[in-house]
Design an enzyme around this catalytic site. Structure first.
Site, PDB file in Angstrom:
ATOM      1  N   PHE A 157     -10.287   3.591  -4.386  1.00  0.00           N
ATOM      2  CA  PHE A 157     -10.704   4.423  -5.518  1.00  0.00           C
ATOM      3  C   PHE A 157     -12.121   4.137  -5.994  1.00  0.00           C
ATOM      4  O   PHE A 157     -12.738   4.965  -6.653  1.00  0.00           O
ATOM      5  CB  PHE A 157      -9.730   4.224  -6.706  1.00  0.00           C
TER       6      PHE A 157
ATOM      7  N   LYS B  76      -7.706   9.937   4.399  1.00  0.00           N
ATOM      8  CA  LYS B  76      -6.691   9.764   3.354  1.00  0.00           C
ATOM      9  C   LYS B  76      -7.403   9.175   2.138  1.00  0.00           C
ATOM     10  O   LYS B  76      -7.657   7.967   2.059  1.00  0.00           O
ATOM     11  CB  LYS B  76      -5.587   8.826   3.859  1.00  0.00           C
TER      12      LYS B  76
ATOM     13  N   GLU C 127      -5.352   8.245  -4.049  1.00  0.00           N
ATOM     14  CA  GLU C 127      -4.662   9.220  -4.918  1.00  0.00           C
ATOM     15  C   GLU C 127      -5.209   9.171  -6.347  1.00  0.00           C
ATOM     16  O   GLU C 127      -4.986  10.077  -7.137  1.00  0.00           O
ATOM     17  CB  GLU C 127      -3.149   8.989  -4.892  1.00  0.00           C
TER      18      GLU C 127
ATOM     19  N   SER D 192      -7.625  -3.139  -1.027  1.00  0.00           N
ATOM     20  CA  SER D 192      -7.295  -4.520  -1.408  1.00  0.00           C
ATOM     21  C   SER D 192      -6.849  -5.320  -0.189  1.00  0.00           C
ATOM     22  O   SER D 192      -6.392  -4.752   0.818  1.00  0.00           O
ATOM     23  CB  SER D 192      -6.174  -4.495  -2.445  1.00  0.00           C
TER      24      SER D 192
ATOM     25  N   CYS E 244     -16.595  -4.252  -4.451  1.00  0.00           N
ATOM     26  CA  CYS E 244     -16.220  -5.390  -3.609  1.00  0.00           C
ATOM     27  C   CYS E 244     -17.397  -6.331  -3.444  1.00  0.00           C
ATOM     28  O   CYS E 244     -17.250  -7.416  -2.902  1.00  0.00           O
ATOM     29  CB  CYS E 244     -15.738  -4.896  -2.258  1.00  0.00           C
TER      30      CYS E 244
ATOM     31  N   GLU F 282      -9.205 -11.763  -7.535  1.00  0.00           N
ATOM     32  CA  GLU F 282     -10.151 -10.662  -7.738  1.00  0.00           C
ATOM     33  C   GLU F 282      -9.829  -9.996  -9.076  1.00  0.00           C
ATOM     34  O   GLU F 282      -8.728  -9.480  -9.265  1.00  0.00           O
ATOM     35  CB  GLU F 282      -9.997  -9.640  -6.596  1.00  0.00           C
TER      36      GLU F 282
HETATM   37  P1  NAD Z   1      -5.685  -0.312  -2.641  1.00  0.00           P
HETATM   38  O1  NAD Z   1      -5.505  -1.311  -1.571  1.00  0.00           O
HETATM   39  O2  NAD Z   1      -4.713  -0.295  -3.755  1.00  0.00           O
HETATM   40  O3  NAD Z   1      -5.680   1.177  -2.023  1.00  0.00           O
HETATM   41  C1  NAD Z   1      -6.469   1.517  -0.913  1.00  0.00           C
HETATM   42  C2  NAD Z   1      -5.784   2.650  -0.156  1.00  0.00           C
HETATM   43  O4  NAD Z   1      -4.508   2.194   0.303  1.00  0.00           O
HETATM   44  C3  NAD Z   1      -5.537   3.874  -1.017  1.00  0.00           C
HETATM   45  O5  NAD Z   1      -5.847   5.020  -0.263  1.00  0.00           O
HETATM   46  C4  NAD Z   1      -4.052   3.788  -1.359  1.00  0.00           C
HETATM   47  O6  NAD Z   1      -3.446   5.045  -1.472  1.00  0.00           O
HETATM   48  C5  NAD Z   1      -3.457   3.028  -0.193  1.00  0.00           C
HETATM   49  N1  NAD Z   1      -2.347   2.133  -0.561  1.00  0.00           N
HETATM   50  C6  NAD Z   1      -2.152   1.504  -1.747  1.00  0.00           C
HETATM   51  N2  NAD Z   1      -1.050   0.723  -1.689  1.00  0.00           N
HETATM   52  C7  NAD Z   1      -0.546   0.845  -0.450  1.00  0.00           C
HETATM   53  C8  NAD Z   1       0.585   0.280   0.233  1.00  0.00           C
HETATM   54  N3  NAD Z   1       1.410  -0.562  -0.372  1.00  0.00           N
HETATM   55  N4  NAD Z   1       0.796   0.640   1.512  1.00  0.00           N
HETATM   56  C9  NAD Z   1      -0.036   1.495   2.143  1.00  0.00           C
HETATM   57  N5  NAD Z   1      -1.101   2.075   1.547  1.00  0.00           N
HETATM   58  C10 NAD Z   1      -1.362   1.757   0.265  1.00  0.00           C
HETATM   59  O7  NAD Z   1      -7.177  -0.494  -3.190  1.00  0.00           O
HETATM   60  P2  NAD Z   1      -7.850   0.218  -4.440  1.00  0.00           P
HETATM   61  O8  NAD Z   1      -7.245  -0.335  -5.678  1.00  0.00           O
HETATM   62  O9  NAD Z   1      -7.882   1.692  -4.244  1.00  0.00           O
HETATM   63  O10 NAD Z   1      -9.360  -0.283  -4.288  1.00  0.00           O
HETATM   64  C11 NAD Z   1      -9.816  -1.501  -4.802  1.00  0.00           C
HETATM   65  C12 NAD Z   1      -9.807  -2.600  -3.757  1.00  0.00           C
HETATM   66  O11 NAD Z   1     -10.592  -2.210  -2.635  1.00  0.00           O
HETATM   67  C13 NAD Z   1     -10.421  -3.901  -4.248  1.00  0.00           C
HETATM   68  O12 NAD Z   1      -9.639  -4.964  -3.789  1.00  0.00           O
HETATM   69  C14 NAD Z   1     -11.794  -3.921  -3.596  1.00  0.00           C
HETATM   70  O13 NAD Z   1     -12.354  -5.195  -3.408  1.00  0.00           O
HETATM   71  C15 NAD Z   1     -11.470  -3.284  -2.289  1.00  0.00           C
HETATM   72  N6  NAD Z   1     -12.666  -2.761  -1.650  1.00  0.00           N
HETATM   73  C16 NAD Z   1     -13.160  -3.461  -0.591  1.00  0.00           C
HETATM   74  C17 NAD Z   1     -14.312  -3.047   0.029  1.00  0.00           C
HETATM   75  C18 NAD Z   1     -14.885  -3.841   1.177  1.00  0.00           C
HETATM   76  O14 NAD Z   1     -15.865  -3.404   1.751  1.00  0.00           O
HETATM   77  N7  NAD Z   1     -14.338  -4.981   1.538  1.00  0.00           N
HETATM   78  C19 NAD Z   1     -14.980  -1.880  -0.405  1.00  0.00           C
HETATM   79  C20 NAD Z   1     -14.440  -1.180  -1.464  1.00  0.00           C
HETATM   80  C21 NAD Z   1     -13.275  -1.627  -2.083  1.00  0.00           C
END
Ligand code: NAD
Length: 485
Positions: free
Chosen positions: A150, A174, A177, A227, A282, A376
């Site tokens: 997000f 994808k 959401e 994450s 991140c 984090e």
């Molecule tokens: P998230 O992991 O909750 O969601 C990421 C994606 O995974 C979304 O599209 C979501 O719909 C899907 N998702 C969520 N839970 C899931 C599950 N249990 N099973 C399968 N799919 C699932 O992450 P977020 O909250 O949207 O974003 C923030 C996180 O992203 C932070 O931890 C941040 O550090 C990380 N991030 C990392 C980088 C990097 O380059 N390393 C870059 C941007 C963001």
């Protein structure tokens, strides 16, 4: 603003999704409902994959110099619609106008790199013995998927989309959401830029659709950004289904501040790094290790952070749960003995009482075993730990399980080099708070911040989105056939 319900984009068309279950899309700025997002199932994914699979033979056989023409047009359209695209990002994600504009500008830079790909994928050729030539070329993989988080509704998608598609693949995106609106507009823009139907598809949803992507037999590669918890799930599931996968996870970035650091520059960098995009990056500074006597710098950091005002130059965090989680970390650290020098709990913005804001927060005397030091936080919060030596600071940085970024603030080149060599992170800054490499350098962390080989952007991405074809060609150098006679 109220938007039409979000729809999947399959084979060049938006598909009515009224029959699917849905979630509300809420603006973090004021808590108002912006739209609804469908929770697609495997049936919708199957349709999108079938469309992508159908488009692949023609798109992959289109010469790359022709394929990148779409991205030259896409870049011009991003420039043309920059303000409107930034407004969408701002509304759905909650960041400030300036941050949203910077996000679209970064999308443009990423697209410029994709336009340069013909220069980088020329392959190799060598006459290995008389009349025998070996050559390599980069072949696209087929249907690939990109699952995004997000915090950057546009930029992270642009880490993958232009490169993967310019290299000849067809993509299923994808979106998160929580921020699904920008993706539809990008689908329209790509179509206007001339991308053939089926080459780019968007399927909305959450867990079920991600699992379906990892399982789908016709998807060759999965890139994931989010994450660490979910990165591990996706990496394991996709690779156990024999797919190529690169999964970027969370982060806990440490800034190590030396007593000889330039106070005003360091304070500006630290406060900007911890509060930019409301700390939801991140690459955000989340922990600062103060080495030796640096009280004068900490005082300046607090002064700088006080200039950051929620609703003005500080955006909202994504939702109520996030705000509560961040505030819980602060309270717990305070109860355990840390000293809150600047407190962002309970922040409110006049006229936007339902917005989810957390003010800039500076906490000193945090201990390395506290949750706020280890986990984090993903909010505008900096936790300061004190050490006497550089090695103690490095020990704290090295012990954290993540490895996206680390920075050192010093005027001593030897100390900077010492830290570059020993910090356990993929991206290092020297007097830089957010050390994001610019194109053509690649973006990617280490340890629990990334699972898989290679990086997601820059030249390294070519290896991820293509496979090598090796040809060994023999001819008779003595034949001397004269076809013209
Ligand atoms: P998230 O992991 O909750 O969601 C990421 C994606 O995974 C979304 O599209 C979501 O719909 C899907 N998702 C969520 N839970 C899931 C599950 N249990 N099973 C399968 N799919 C699932 O992450 P977020 O909250 O949207 O974003 C923030 C996180 O992203 C932070 O931890 C941040 O550090 C990380 N991030 C990392 C980088 C990097 O380059 N390393 C870059 C941007 C963001």
């Amino acid at each position: 603003m109220q938007y039409k319900p979000v729809q999947n984009f399959i084979n060049g068309n938006f598909i009515a999704s009224d029959n699917l279950p849905s979630l509300d899309v809420i603006s973090p700025i004021d808590g108002k409902q912006l739209s609804k997002v469908p929770l697609s199932s495997r049936a919708q994914l199957n349709e999108a994959v079938a469309a992508a699979k159908k488009a692949f033979p023609s798109w992959s056989k289109t010469p790359i110099k022709e394929r990148v023409q779409v991205f030259f047009k896409y870049k011009f359209l991003l420039e043309k619609h920059l303000q409107a695209l930034a407004q969408l990002v701002q509304e759905e994600n909650g960041k400030t106008k300036g941050e949203a504009i910077a996000e679209i500008e970064k999308c443009i830079e990423l697209t410029e790199f994709a336009c340069s790909l013909p220069q980088l994928v020329t392959g190799e050729v060598l006459e290995v013995s008389k009349g025998v030539e070996c050559r390599t070329e980069h072949a696209p993989l087929g249907v690939v998927a990109s699952i995004v988080p997000f915090n950057f509704p546009s930029m992270v998608r642009n880490w993958t989309l232009p490169n993967a598609i310019a290299l000849g693949n067809c993509m299923i995106l994808k979106p998160s959401e929580k921020v699904p609106l920008s993706a539809g507009r990008i689908a329209e823009i790509l179509k206007e830029a001339g991308l053939p139907d089926g080459v780019f598809n968007v399927v909305h949803g959450n867990v079920e659709i991600v699992e379906a992507i990892c399982d789908h037999p016709d998807i060759q590669a999965v890139s994931f950004v989010g994450s660490t918890k979910v990165a591990k799930i996706v990496y394991q599931r996709a690779t156990s289904n024999y797919k190529r996968c690169l999964a970027l996870g969370g982060a806990k970035n440490h800034l190590m501040v030396m007593p000889d650091a330039i106070p005003s520059m360091t304070a500006q960098n630290v406060s900007a790094s911890m509060s930019g995009c409301a700390g939801q990056r991140c690459m955000a500074a989340s922990a600062m290790v103060a080495v030796g006597e640096v009280d004068h710098i900490i005082q300046k950091i607090v002064e700088e952070a006080k200039k950051i005002v929620p609703g003005e130059n500080l955006g909202a965090v994504i939702n109520k749960e996030s705000k509560e989680r961040i505030e819980r970390y602060i309270t717990e650290a305070e109860q355990q003995g840390a000293k809150v020098l600047l407190d962002g709990r309970g922040a409110k913005v006049a006229g936007k009482e339902n917005g989810t804001y957390v003010g800039p927060t500076v906490i000193d005397h945090v201990q390395s075993n506290m949750a706020i030091a280890k986990e984090e936080v993903f909010g505008p919060v900096i936790s300061i730990m004190r050490t006497k030596t550089v090695d103690e600071a490095l020990a704290i940085e090295n012990a954290n399980p993540y490895g996206n970024a680390a920075s050192v603030f010093t005027q001593n080149g030897g100390v900077a080099r010492y830290i570059i060599e020993r910090a356990s992170a993929g991206m290092i800054g020297v007097n830089v708070g957010v050390p994001v490499p610019r194109e053509p350098f690649s973006f990617g962390g280490w340890n629990e911040s990334k699972f898989g080989v290679g990086d997601i952007t820059g030249k390294s991405s070519i290896e991820f989105w293509t496979k090598l074809k090796k040809s060994t060609i023999k001819w008779n150098p003595e034949a001397g056939v004269n076809w013209m006679s």
